[in-house]
Design a protein around this motif. Structure first.
Motif, PDB file in Angstrom:
ATOM      1  N   ASN A 284       0.902  -1.284   0.035  1.00 13.55           N
ATOM      2  CA  ASN A 284       0.017  -0.021   0.002  1.00 13.55           C
ATOM      3  C   ASN A 284       0.813   1.181  -0.062  1.00 13.55           C
ATOM      4  O   ASN A 284       0.289   2.197  -0.797  1.00 13.55           O
ATOM      5  N   GLY A 285       2.049   1.102   0.575  1.00 16.45           N
ATOM      6  CA  GLY A 285       2.617   2.433   0.718  1.00 16.45           C
ATOM      7  C   GLY A 285       4.380   2.323   0.999  1.00 16.45           C
ATOM      8  O   GLY A 285       4.698   1.199   1.294  1.00 16.45           O
ATOM      9  N   LEU A 286       5.089   3.543   0.823  1.00 17.74           N
ATOM     10  CA  LEU A 286       6.370   3.495   1.427  1.00 17.74           C
ATOM     11  C   LEU A 286       6.467   4.224   2.653  1.00 17.74           C
ATOM     12  O   LEU A 286       6.017   5.262   2.860  1.00 17.74           O
ATOM     13  N   TYR A 287       7.417   3.565   3.442  1.00 17.16           N
ATOM     14  CA  TYR A 287       7.460   4.193   4.989  1.00 17.16           C
ATOM     15  C   TYR A 287       8.998   4.288   5.085  1.00 17.16           C
ATOM     16  O   TYR A 287       9.841   3.564   4.874  1.00 17.16           O
ATOM     17  N   SER A 288       9.307   5.485   6.044  1.00 15.35           N
ATOM     18  CA  SER A 288      10.587   5.411   6.700  1.00 15.35           C
ATOM     19  C   SER A 288      10.452   4.697   8.101  1.00 15.35           C
ATOM     20  O   SER A 288       9.466   4.857   8.930  1.00 15.35           O
ATOM     21  N   TYR A 289      11.742   4.253   8.385  1.00 16.06           N
ATOM     22  CA  TYR A 289      11.711   3.452   9.782  1.00 16.06           C
ATOM     23  C   TYR A 289      12.760   4.200  10.510  1.00 16.06           C
ATOM     24  O   TYR A 289      13.979   4.044  10.078  1.00 16.06           O
ATOM     25  N   GLU A 290      12.564   4.475  11.829  1.00 13.58           N
ATOM     26  CA  GLU A 290      13.677   4.931  12.764  1.00 13.58           C
ATOM     27  C   GLU A 290      13.997   3.815  13.707  1.00 13.58           C
ATOM     28  O   GLU A 290      13.337   3.183  14.392  1.00 13.58           O
ATOM     29  N   TYR A 291      15.315   3.277  13.291  1.00 11.64           N
ATOM     30  CA  TYR A 291      15.613   1.826  13.963  1.00 11.64           C
ATOM     31  C   TYR A 291      15.902   2.176  15.359  1.00 11.64           C
ATOM     32  O   TYR A 291      15.539   1.438  16.248  1.00 11.64           O
ATOM     33  N   ASP A 292      16.314   3.419  16.049  1.00 18.13           N
ATOM     34  CA  ASP A 292      16.537   3.697  17.497  1.00 18.13           C
ATOM     35  C   ASP A 292      15.269   3.715  18.025  1.00 18.13           C
ATOM     36  O   ASP A 292      15.177   3.119  19.274  1.00 18.13           O
TER      37      ASP A 292
END
Length: 755
Positions: A284-292
């Motif tokens: 459905n979409g593109l997401y950014s992910y903050e690992y910390d």
């Protein structure tokens, strides 16, 4: 980079109008339906739009490749039988298929085989090479080259850990270079080997690479990740951070990324984001992910763009801004802010470059529908061309109209002319009849105005086959070559006649002419070049001539095997063995590309050779068989849209299909020459020797003798003749009775359709 900063950065790009379409820089594009100097009024509602470009290269055959915008850089390996080793060559190729792949690097010498490569973010190249030595041993090297392939450093890999753990020099699976130039090299046994930016070995660790991937999160670090199934429906991934300084991996941490989906769990993947950090691409979409922190945010809605986000392999943020005040005309040809590489190897859809930008809603055009008339289900190639055109053209959309039979088309033509398709695939239609009635558009004026394809871009033999009375009423998209091969020494290779064909039974009395040898099969063979009994300009036929009567009597007079059934033969190894051992003398061969021609040439090994078809005049003749042939309906209200599709098919990009599964020769001169030298993918190169210059020259010579398959080989006249000659071959009618009926029926057909 944190996700809040990322959103701010993307928002800035959107507000400054980092817009459209795979066109670099800011340009003008004028729409004739709008006033040239009309003031542009923004609605200020900027919506995401996507433009698609098909990647004209088969990624399935590539072990290692790097996507670089409008090109692919890939490693192709070919087995050297004489040296008993694999040689790798680094190539670059345009993603649109134009031109031919360019060899960049083959190793420092012929003794150095390239095993793995990667391209750093600095544009430098990194290689793992093996130098072959006597006794079957070898030494491994890491090599760094600059963008001009000048050596930066060379390091021999000699640490005991590396050699002991790998055991073999060939089974490496991946090579990754981070932003600092540090290297992670992996093998299929699950080990990872670490090297610093000078190529010095720093250690190894177990990473279970066989089921893992390496992603680069830029400032967040490099990670080895592995999808983990816990028996539920969650999208769990195990992350291990790469420590290049210590040559080790960090502790494993499992993260549930299914929170990025909407509704039920969807297919998705974790991607390298580099400056974008870590990316999650779901259906459905593109997401950014903050690992910390474990936080994520939605960047794009793939579904609104017509993109399956689960097929995205790579994403690249572009740094090209172009302010809204530079927009001029109907379509803003401004740079996109993002590109993505999309590919699902399990489906037949080709790889694509997806370019994403934002456009003011007011200037998103509504596409006009253009119909493509077909007499059968579309081929894989045609389906791909329609899909690619529809996904890349902003003004027109092709929809197919399938006619069940000729009667359905004729009914449209006579009673519903406004419902006839705008563009017609001519493989099932009597082209001569439509030309005579002036229903096919002359393509020459369109080509004269086009900066994409002109008459001189098309091979002369193809152009001549599509011309009629000085007009270019159709155009092929591709063609195959149909010819006859023989083992009979008495047949000349520079052309032969019908009389020489019938004389073979005298020269080889104990051998069949064809594998399936009947009066029907001999008649079929002759119809491909038999066209002297119809005068198309006058609309007259001469099937009651003494020559035609004698031809039928010669066919009937041959000695055929008893109980030989009429059938279509698909040649197998068994049939080829019979042919090469002179159990029959003539065999059809169809060539769709240099690979087919080369393989046949190698298989025959001077035991058989191409002689083409016999003709009435005795000239050398091979047959040009259209793969797809299109005409524009002259009464269409959408002729510009029909030409837009045909222009797309005939463009250099549309004609470039090396390494694809289309099969057939392109009709453009430049694409034809490119296809001769690079006609198939790396998979074939590993199986067989590449096409030699000798066979390529022989193929070029074959093309010089191409003729168009004659009208009596198909269509209404062929049906009439086939129906009537059966009674003569069966002995139920005399030859005079047979030809009189043929003459009357064919003349009636010509009177009704060509006068």
């Amino acid at each position: 980079m944190g996700y809040k900063n990322l959103c701010k950065r993307l928002g800035c790009l959107l507000l400054t109008g980092s817009l459209l379409w795979g066109m670099t820089g800011c340009g003008d594009s004028k729409e004739p339906d709008r006033e040239e100097n009309k003031e542009i009024v923004f609605t200020e509602e900027m919506v995401p739009v996507a433009n698609f470009q098909e990647v004209k290269f088969d990624l399935r055959g590539l072990e290692d490749y790097v996507w670089q915008g409008d090109r692919l850089i890939y490693l192709e390996k070919v087995w050297d039988r004489d040296r008993d080793m694999s040689h790798g060559t680094l190539y670059q190729v345009n993603i649109d298929g134009t031109g031919t792949p360019e060899a960049l690097y083959k190793g420092i010498s012929e003794d150095h085989a390239i095993l793995e490569f990667d391209m750093g973010q600095d544009g430098f190249f990194y290689f793992l090479e093996r130098k072959s030595e006597t006794g079957g041993t070898g030494t491994l090297y890491l090599r760094k080259l600059d963008s001009d392939f000048q050596e930066v450093w060379l390091q021999e890999v000699e640490h005991e850990d590396f050699y002991t753990a790998t055991q073999s020099f060939g089974f490496f699976s991946d090579m990754h270079v981070d932003i600092e130039g540090n290297i992670l090299l992996t093998n299929y046994d699950g080990q990872g080997y670490f090297f610093d930016k000078e190529g010095q070995y720093t250690g190894y660790d177990d990473i279970q690479v066989f089921q893992s991937q390496i992603i680069d999160g830029g400032e967040q670090g490099v990670f080895v990740i592995q999808q983990v199934w816990n028996g539920g429906s969650h999208m769990n991934y195990q992350f291990r951070k790469v420590d290049f300084a210590k040559g080790r991996l960090g502790e494993a941490e499992t993260r549930d990324l299914s929170v990025a989906s909407k509704g039920s769990v969807e297919n998705g993947s974790v991607l390298s984001g580099y400056d974008l950090g870590i990316l999650i691409s779901m259906e459905n979409g593109l997401y950014s992910y903050e690992y910390d922190t474990g936080e994520y945010t939605e960047l794009l809605n793939w579904q609104k763009l017509g993109v399956d986000g689960s097929t995205i392999l790579e994403v690249c943020l572009l740094e090209k801004d172009c302010p809204p005040e530079n927009i001029s005309g109907y379509m803003a040809e401004l740079s996109p802010f993002m590109e993505a590489l999309s590919y699902n190897a399990s489906r037949s859809d080709p790889p694509e470059i997806v370019r994403v930008g934002y456009m003011d809603r007011e200037y998103i055009p509504e596409k006009k529908t253009v119909t493509l008339g077909l007499g059968r289900m579309p081929s894989i190639w045609l389906g791909r061309q329609v899909r690619s055109f529809n996904r890349s053209n902003m003004e027109y959309e092709i929809v197919t109209k399938n006619y069940e039979d000729m009667e359905a088309f004729t009914e449209d033509l006579l009673f519903h002319p406004d419902e006839v398709a705008d563009i017609l695939e001519m493989g099932w239609i009597d082209r001569d009849m439509l030309e005579e009635k002036g229903l096919l558009e002359d393509l020459k004026p369109y080509m004269k105005e086009s900066d994409v394809v002109g008459e001189d871009d098309i091979m002369e033999v193809v152009r001549s086959a599509c011309e009629s009375d000085g007009q270019l009423t159709s155009m092929m998209a591709g063609f195959s070559i149909l010819t006859l091969s023989t083992t009979a020494e008495t047949i000349p290779t520079d052309g032969w006649t019908y009389d020489q064909l019938f004389g073979l039974t005298r020269d080889y009395p104990d051998t069949k002419l064809l594998n399936v040898y009947t009066s029907d099969s001999i008649w079929t063979l002759l119809t491909f070049t038999l066209n002297t009994y119809v005068d198309w300009e006058k609309g007259e036929c001469h099937y009651d001539s003494p020559e035609f009567k004698q031809l039928l009597e010669n066919i009937k007079g041959l000695s055929y095997p008893k109980n030989e059934e009429r059938q279509t033969v698909f040649y197998s190894d068994e049939e080829n063995h019979k042919f090469l051992n002179k159990e029959y003398l003539l065999q059809y061969n169809t060539y769709y590309g240099p690979y087919d021609y080369s393989q046949t040439y190698v298989q025959y090994k001077d035991k058989a050779w191409d002689v083409g078809f016999p003709t009435q005049d005795g000239e050398r003749c091979c047959l040009l068989s259209p793969m797809m042939q299109f005409s524009i309906y002259s009464n269409s209200p959408n002729k510009d849209g029909a030409w837009a599709f045909l222009e797309f098919v005939l463009s250099e990009e549309g004609q470039s299909w090396y390494a694809s599964d289309f099969g057939g020769f392109p009709v453009r001169k430049d694409a034809f020459e490119a296809y001769l030298t690079k006609p198939y993918s790396a998979v074939y190169n590993m199986m067989d020797d590449p096409t030699s210059e000798e066979t390529i020259e022989m193929l070029r010579e074959e093309v010089e003798y191409l003729r168009m398959e004659q009208s009596t080989a198909n269509g209404a006249i062929a049906v009439i003749i086939d129906e009537e000659i059966q009674a003569f071959f069966a002995g139920d009618k005399t030859v005079e009775q047979c030809v009189d009926i043929i003459q009357n029926r064919v003349q009636l057909y010509l009177d009704e359709n060509f006068k």
